[in-house]
Scaffold this motif. Structure first.
Motif, short mmCIF file in Angstrom:
data_model
loop_
_atom_site.label_atom_id
_atom_site.label_comp_id
_atom_site.label_asym_id
_atom_site.label_seq_id
_atom_site.Cartn_x
_atom_site.Cartn_y
_atom_site.Cartn_z
N ALA A 151 -5.73 4.93 -1.02
CA ALA A 151 -5.77 5.48 -2.74
C ALA A 151 -4.36 4.24 -2.69
O ALA A 151 -4.69 3.59 -4.27
CB ALA A 151 -5.67 6.59 -2.50
N GLY A 152 -3.15 4.23 -2.22
CA GLY A 152 -1.99 3.84 -2.87
C GLY A 152 -2.41 1.75 -2.87
O GLY A 152 -2.27 1.04 -3.69
N ALA A 153 -3.31 2.04 -2.21
CA ALA A 153 -3.58 0.12 -2.38
C ALA A 153 -5.08 0.02 -3.66
O ALA A 153 -4.69 -0.89 -4.22
CB ALA A 153 -4.84 0.17 -1.24
N ALA A 163 1.11 -0.86 0.05
CA ALA A 163 0.32 0.15 0.07
C ALA A 163 1.03 0.97 -0.12
O ALA A 163 0.58 1.94 -0.62
CB ALA A 163 -0.94 -0.02 1.26
N MET A 164 1.92 0.89 0.65
CA MET A 164 2.53 2.26 0.77
C MET A 164 4.03 2.33 -0.56
O MET A 164 3.34 3.43 -0.85
CB MET A 164 4.18 2.44 1.27
CG MET A 164 4.86 2.85 1.51
SD MET A 164 6.41 3.25 1.50
CE MET A 164 7.49 1.78 2.29
N SER A 165 3.83 1.42 -0.67
CA SER A 165 4.99 1.22 -3.08
C SER A 165 3.71 2.43 -3.53
O SER A 165 3.87 2.95 -4.07
CB SER A 165 4.82 -0.18 -3.10
OG SER A 165 5.67 -0.58 -2.52
N GLY A 166 2.33 1.57 -3.43
CA GLY A 166 1.17 2.04 -4.32
C GLY A 166 0.78 3.78 -3.99
O GLY A 166 0.86 4.69 -5.14
N ALA A 167 0.92 4.13 -2.87
CA ALA A 167 0.79 5.49 -3.07
C ALA A 167 2.07 6.60 -3.20
O ALA A 167 2.11 7.14 -3.85
CB ALA A 167 0.59 5.24 -1.15
N TYR A 189 0.21 10.21 6.72
CA TYR A 189 0.87 9.52 6.58
C TYR A 189 2.21 9.76 5.89
O TYR A 189 2.49 8.58 6.38
CB TYR A 189 -0.15 8.02 5.33
CG TYR A 189 -1.12 7.67 5.30
CD1 TYR A 189 -1.29 6.72 6.61
CD2 TYR A 189 -2.54 8.73 5.41
CE1 TYR A 189 -2.31 5.97 6.67
CE2 TYR A 189 -3.38 8.15 5.07
CZ TYR A 189 -3.95 7.21 6.08
OH TYR A 189 -4.55 6.97 6.51
N VAL A 190 2.54 10.26 7.04
CA VAL A 190 3.80 11.35 6.13
C VAL A 190 5.17 10.54 7.34
O VAL A 190 5.87 10.08 5.85
CB VAL A 190 4.29 12.86 6.51
CG1 VAL A 190 5.28 13.27 6.20
CG2 VAL A 190 3.29 13.53 5.61
N ASP A 191 4.91 10.07 8.65
CA ASP A 191 6.19 9.47 9.16
C ASP A 191 5.92 8.09 9.26
O ASP A 191 6.76 7.50 9.02
CB ASP A 191 6.18 10.60 10.73
CG ASP A 191 6.24 11.67 10.56
OD1 ASP A 191 6.62 12.01 10.41
OD2 ASP A 191 5.68 12.32 12.36
N SER A 192 4.88 7.37 9.18
CA SER A 192 4.53 6.42 8.79
C SER A 192 4.78 5.84 7.46
O SER A 192 5.31 4.53 7.58
CB SER A 192 3.28 5.66 9.77
OG SER A 192 2.06 6.57 8.52
N ALA A 193 4.54 6.26 6.43
CA ALA A 193 5.11 5.98 5.57
C ALA A 193 5.67 6.67 4.84
O ALA A 193 6.67 6.53 3.39
CB ALA A 193 3.58 5.43 4.81
N TYR A 194 5.19 7.60 3.71
CA TYR A 194 6.24 8.87 3.09
C TYR A 194 6.98 8.94 2.93
O TYR A 194 8.38 9.31 2.04
CB TYR A 194 5.16 9.81 2.32
CG TYR A 194 3.70 9.38 1.51
CD1 TYR A 194 3.98 9.29 0.59
CD2 TYR A 194 2.13 9.33 2.29
CE1 TYR A 194 2.53 9.76 0.05
CE2 TYR A 194 1.71 9.54 1.62
CZ TYR A 194 1.72 9.54 0.45
OH TYR A 194 0.62 9.20 -0.91
N ALA A 235 -9.80 8.04 -4.12
CA ALA A 235 -8.75 8.74 -2.59
C ALA A 235 -9.01 9.20 -1.96
O ALA A 235 -9.85 10.70 -1.94
CB ALA A 235 -7.53 9.21 -3.79
N ALA A 236 -9.68 8.81 -0.48
CA ALA A 236 -10.69 9.53 0.30
C ALA A 236 -10.32 9.89 1.17
O ALA A 236 -11.19 11.66 1.57
CB ALA A 236 -11.24 8.52 0.81
N ASP A 237 -8.62 10.40 1.52
CA ASP A 237 -8.14 10.90 2.02
C ASP A 237 -7.34 11.96 1.52
O ASP A 237 -6.49 11.33 0.60
CB ASP A 237 -8.48 11.14 3.42
CG ASP A 237 -7.70 9.91 3.82
OD1 ASP A 237 -6.89 9.37 2.66
OD2 ASP A 237 -7.37 10.09 5.24
N THR A 238 -6.35 13.05 2.51
CA THR A 238 -5.14 13.03 1.46
C THR A 238 -4.04 12.42 2.59
O THR A 238 -4.03 11.76 3.31
CB THR A 238 -4.73 15.06 2.33
OG1 THR A 238 -4.54 14.87 3.27
CG2 THR A 238 -5.65 15.66 0.64
#
Length: 344
Positions: A258-260, A239-243, A288-293, A281-284
Motif C-alpha cells: 500500500a505504501g508503494a 515503500a516503507m516511506s510511502g507506508a 510489518y511493524v518490526d521490519s518497517a514501521y 491497501a490489500a492488508d493491514t
C-alpha cells in the motif's frame, strides 16, 4: 447480517486520502479471491463439502483460504513459507486448517520452488486433494467483481486510474477487467518490487524487500500483462516511506504494498491530474511493524521522490522506476491470455 465472519471481514473501507486520491483499505483483500473461487468450485460440482483444498502461501492467502473452507465446510491444508508467523499459525490451527512450512531459504525463488515441489508431493500422496492454484487458475478473478462494483458505486463516473500491487495478477487484473466491461475508462497501474520476474525486473535485486505478495520469482499464469498500462518498481526504502506517510496523512495502517501504491498514485496524479485515482491497501500493517514501521524515523519525505521514467528493462534502477506498458524492450514477457470464468 452476515452469515460468516469472512463475508464481513472482506468488505473494504473507501477512504479519501490527501491530496485527493481514494484508498480501498482491506483487512485482507484475498478473501474475495478465496471465497469467489471456492463458491464457484462448489456450485459447478468440482468439489463438495468435506473435500480438502491445498495451496501454497506466504501468509495472507493461507488465512483467506482457511476462512473460506471454514465458511463452506471444507478441509484446508497450506504449504507455507517461513514468513507465516505465530499469530497466523495459531489461527489456522483453531480454524481446523493444517499447515506445514518449508525449510528456511536464502531467497524468495528457492522458497517458492520448495513450496511448489511440496504441493506436487502432496498431490501424488493424496490425489483426491484439490489444488487451488492461486497463481495460475483464473477462477481467482471471479470474487473481485464485487470490488469493481464497490468502485462503480463509490467513485463518480469519469476516467479512473487503478493502482495496486500485481502479485498473482488476480486482484488488479480482475477489478480493471470488470470495470472496463462495464464501460469505464480505466488506466491500470501495477506496482512491483525489484527482483520480480513478472514484468522482467529479475536482474535488479533488492535484498531488503520483503513484500513477496506483490512480485514473484516464478512466472504466474494469472498475470495478464496486456491489461496493464503502467508499471512502477519500488524498493524497500521507498515503500516503507510511502507506508509511513500514508499512516501519517490518513491514519491508514497498511502493508508495504500500500505504501508503494500510494507513492505511485501521487506520481501518476501529478502526471495526469484529470482522472480519479483509486489505490489498493490489500492488508493491514501488523506484520510489518518490526521490519518497517519501527524504522519510521528513517522514512524519507515523499515530496522529493521521483521515479526514473524508463522505456526498457535495462534502464531499471533503484530506488524507483516507472514504465509505460508495453515497453520498447520486446524481450519482456507479454503473458498468455487468461479466460475469466463467469460467476455462477
Amino acid at each position: 447480517m452476515h452469515e460468516h465472519i469472512a463475508e464481513a471481514v472482506k468488505e473494504p473501507d473507501v477512504v479519501t486520502v490527501p491530496p485527493g486520491a481514494i484508498c480501498l483499505r482491506f483487512e485482507t483483500m484475498k478473501l474475495y479471491s478465496a471465497l469467489g473461487a471456492v463458491r464457484h468450485l462448489l456450485e459447478t460440482g468440482q468439489i463438495k463439502p468435506g473435500d480438502t483444498l491445498v495451496d501454497s502461501s506466504s501468509g495472507i492467502y493461507a488465512h483467506a483460504l482457511a476462512l473460506a473452507c471454514h465458511r463452506y465446510g471444507l478441509h484446508c491444508h497450506i504449504v507455507g513459507s517461513t514468513t507465516v508467523d505465530r499469530t497466523l499459525r495459531v489461527q489456522l490451527e483453531i480454524l481446523g486448517a493444517t499447515l506445514e512450512q518449508v525449510r528456511p531459504s536464502k531467497n524468495l525463488r528457492l522458497d517458492q520452488n520448495l513450496r511448489v515441489e511440496r504441493i506436487g508431493e502432496l498431490l501424488r500422496e493424496h490425489p483426491h486433494y484439490h489444488w487451488m492454484r492461486q497463481y495460475h487458475d483464473s477462477i481467482h478473478y471471479i470474487g473481485y467483481r464485487d470490488v469493481a462494483d464497490v468502485i462503480r458505486k463509490e467513485v463518480p463516473e469519469g476516467p479512473l486510474s487503478l493502482v495496486g500491487g500485481v502479485g498473482t495478477g488476480a486482484s488488479t487484473g480482475a477489478i480493471a477487467t470488470y470495470l472496463r466491461e462495464a464501460g469505464r475508462d480505466v488506466t491500470l497501474v501495477g506496482v512491483q518490487p525489484f527482483g520480480s520476474v513478472t514484468f522482467g525486473a529479475e536482474h535488479v535485486l533488492d535484498p531488503d524487500m520483503i513484500i513477496a505478495g506483490i512480485g514473484s520469482s516464478i512466472p504466474f499464469q494469472n498475470v495478464r500483462h496486456d491489461l496493464y498500462d503502467r508499471i512502477h518498481w519500488v524498493n524497500f526504502d521507498y515503500a516503507m516511506s510511502g507506508a509511513v506517510e500514508l499512516l501519517r496523512a490518513s491514519g491508514i495502517f497498511a502493508g508495504l504494498s500500500a505504501g508503494a501504491a500510494y507513492l505511485a498514485t501521487l506520481w501518476e496524479r501529478r502526471r495526469e491530474p484529470g482522472r480519479a485515482y483509486v489505490f489498493l491497501a490489500a492488508d493491514t500493517g501488523h506484520r510489518y511493524v518490526d521490519s518497517a514501521y519501527s524504522h519510521h524515523a528513517d522514512a524519507a519525505g515523499l515530496g522529493s521522490m521521483r521515479p526514473h521514467e524508463v522505456t526498457a528493462r535495462d534502464e531499471l534502477r533503484h530506488p524507483w522506476s516507472a514504465m509505460d506498458w508495453p515497453p520498447t524492450d520486446s524481450a519482456l514477457p507479454r503473458g498468455a491470455p487468461v479466460l475469466v470464468p463467469e460467476r455462477a
